[in-house]
Design an enzyme around this catalytic site. Structure first.
Site, PDB file in Angstrom:
ATOM      1  N   GLU A 192      25.395  34.069 -12.176  1.00 49.85           N
ATOM      2  CA  GLU A 192      25.680  32.972 -13.093  1.00 49.85           C
ATOM      3  C   GLU A 192      27.152  32.625 -13.172  1.00 49.85           C
ATOM      4  O   GLU A 192      27.520  31.619 -13.794  1.00 49.85           O
ATOM      5  CB  GLU A 192      25.132  33.309 -14.477  1.00 49.85           C
ATOM      6  N   ASP A 243      19.996  33.860  -0.836  1.00 47.05           N
ATOM      7  CA  ASP A 243      19.782  33.404   0.549  1.00 47.05           C
ATOM      8  C   ASP A 243      20.066  31.900   0.659  1.00 47.05           C
ATOM      9  O   ASP A 243      20.609  31.430   1.659  1.00 47.05           O
ATOM     10  CB  ASP A 243      18.338  33.685   0.985  1.00 47.05           C
TER      11      ASP A 243
HETATM   12  O1  KDG Z   1      16.470  37.650  -1.085  1.00 45.27           O
HETATM   13  C1  KDG Z   1      15.086  37.461  -1.303  1.00 45.27           C
HETATM   14  C2  KDG Z   1      14.331  38.481  -0.506  1.00 45.27           C
HETATM   15  O2  KDG Z   1      14.592  39.731  -1.070  1.00 45.27           O
HETATM   16  C3  KDG Z   1      12.849  38.217  -0.510  1.00 45.27           C
HETATM   17  O3  KDG Z   1      12.569  36.969   0.080  1.00 45.27           O
HETATM   18  C4  KDG Z   1      12.029  39.275   0.143  1.00 45.27           C
HETATM   19  O4  KDG Z   1      13.150  39.751   2.174  1.00 45.27           O
HETATM   20  C5  KDG Z   1      12.757  40.136   1.125  1.00 45.27           C
HETATM   21  C6  KDG Z   1      13.015  41.530   0.781  1.00 45.27           C
HETATM   22  O5  KDG Z   1      13.017  42.340   1.679  1.00 45.27           O
HETATM   23  O6  KDG Z   1      13.212  41.838  -0.383  1.00 45.27           O
END
Ligand code: KDG
Length: 317
Positions: free
Chosen positions: A230, A259
């Site tokens: 945030e 991401d």
């Molecule tokens: O950043 C999001 C990811 O954590 C999610 O899409 C699932 O890739 C993943 C994970 O391994 O936690």
């Protein structure tokens, strides 16, 4: 040849309807998520030519994942295996949106035993940017080795290498992560790290700028982007510090917003924009991702542009 190539595992995300507990639900919604494929989807939505490298079993569930990525405009380059399974993760929305429950069920997935020679390394060598994350090396020793080899192949070919630390406490300990990542990070040009991971994985005391400067000093990164939830994000670029405040949006689903930030940032850098511009686009893409359900950000460039240029710094009318 794709401008951005990412490497990692995608899974099926199975979630009960909002307000229902995993332990009580009789219904699960299916979506697809994976940190590196989420980055690819975010960048593709902003117009970047993007490929996702991975391994999946030859099965209808494997196809489900591939179709999801294609639907996001990503080119999936997937090694198909006869063995193994598609990983899943169960996701229960918490009573507070920032407190979801995640249960991984991802043992026995093909990426764990994937060797670098099984992958088309030419697509890595001819990319503009190659991205991996700290989730893949946490899956197995072989996955760590393959991730390191791909980063090294990219770096040797002069490709910009990017890495998101993405520490996941359900996959490994902080010390294991620090030890394994130390070898990989030597091949990395651009590092993304959450402020909290800077502290818990690398043991750095201090604020986001201290984390960025210390990591840049230790590994020689060209840029370090510290994500601050945030509080927005901060980048140290060749010694210069840039800060971007968060854009205020309502949170529907926070998963994948980091991401989205990485995807937004890389998309703008690949379009030739400077670090402050890329940081603003990354933070705005993350803010808009949070307003939608699911791990992948299908945030169109127009929406990001309008948020970035909004005079009040972010409120959505
Ligand atoms: O950043 C999001 C990811 O954590 C999610 O899409 C699932 O890739 C993943 C994970 O391994 O936690």
């Amino acid at each position: 040849m794709s401008d951005l190539v990412t490497f990692g595992e995608a899974m099926l995300r199975l979630s009960p309807p909002r307000g229902r507990r995993l332990s009580r639900t009789d219904r699960l919604d299916v979506a697809v998520g994976g940190a590196e494929s989420n980055v690819a989807a975010a960048a593709a939505a902003l117009g970047t030519d993007t490929m996702w490298l991975s391994a999946l079993p030859r099965s209808p569930l494997g196809e489900r994942v591939v179709h999801a990525l294609r639907g996001e405009g990503v080119d999936p380059e997937v090694v198909r295996t006869d063995e193994g399974r598609v990983g899943t993760y169960y996701f229960e929305h918490g009573s507070a949106p920032r407190d979801p429950t995640v249960v991984y069920d991802r043992a026995g997935t093909p990426i764990r035993s994937l060797e670098p020679t099984e992958l088309p390394q030419s697509v890595v060598r001819t990319a503009e940017t190659f991205l991996a994350s700290g989730i893949t090396p946490a899956l197995s020793d072989q996955a760590a080795e393959t991730t390191e080899t791909l980063l090294a192949v990219a770096a040797e070919a002069g490709v910009t290498t990017a890495f998101d630390v993405n520490y996941r406490s359900k996959l490994w300990s902080e010390r294991e992560a620090e030890r394994t990542l130390a070898g990989l990070l030597e091949h990395v040009d651009v590092l993304f790290v959450a402020e909290r991971d800077g502290r818990r994985v690398f043991g750095i005391e201090g604020d986001a700028e201290d984390i960025a400067r210390q990591l840049a000093g230790a590994y020689g990164f060209e840029q370090v982007v510290v994500t601050r939830g945030e509080a927005g994000a901060l980048a140290v670029d060749d010694g210069a510090v840039h800060e971007q405040a968060a854009f205020e949006t309502d949170t529907v689903d926070p998963v994948g917003s980091g991401d989205a930030l990485v995807g937004g940032y890389l998309a703008r850098r690949l379009a030739g924009e400077d670090v402050p511009d890329a940081l603003a686009w990354g933070v705005a893409t993350a803010a808009l991702k949070r307003t939608t359900e699911g791990d992948m950000a299908s945030v169109p460039a127009e929406a990001v542009r309008s948020l970035v240029s909004s005079e009040d710094g972010g409120g959505i009318d």
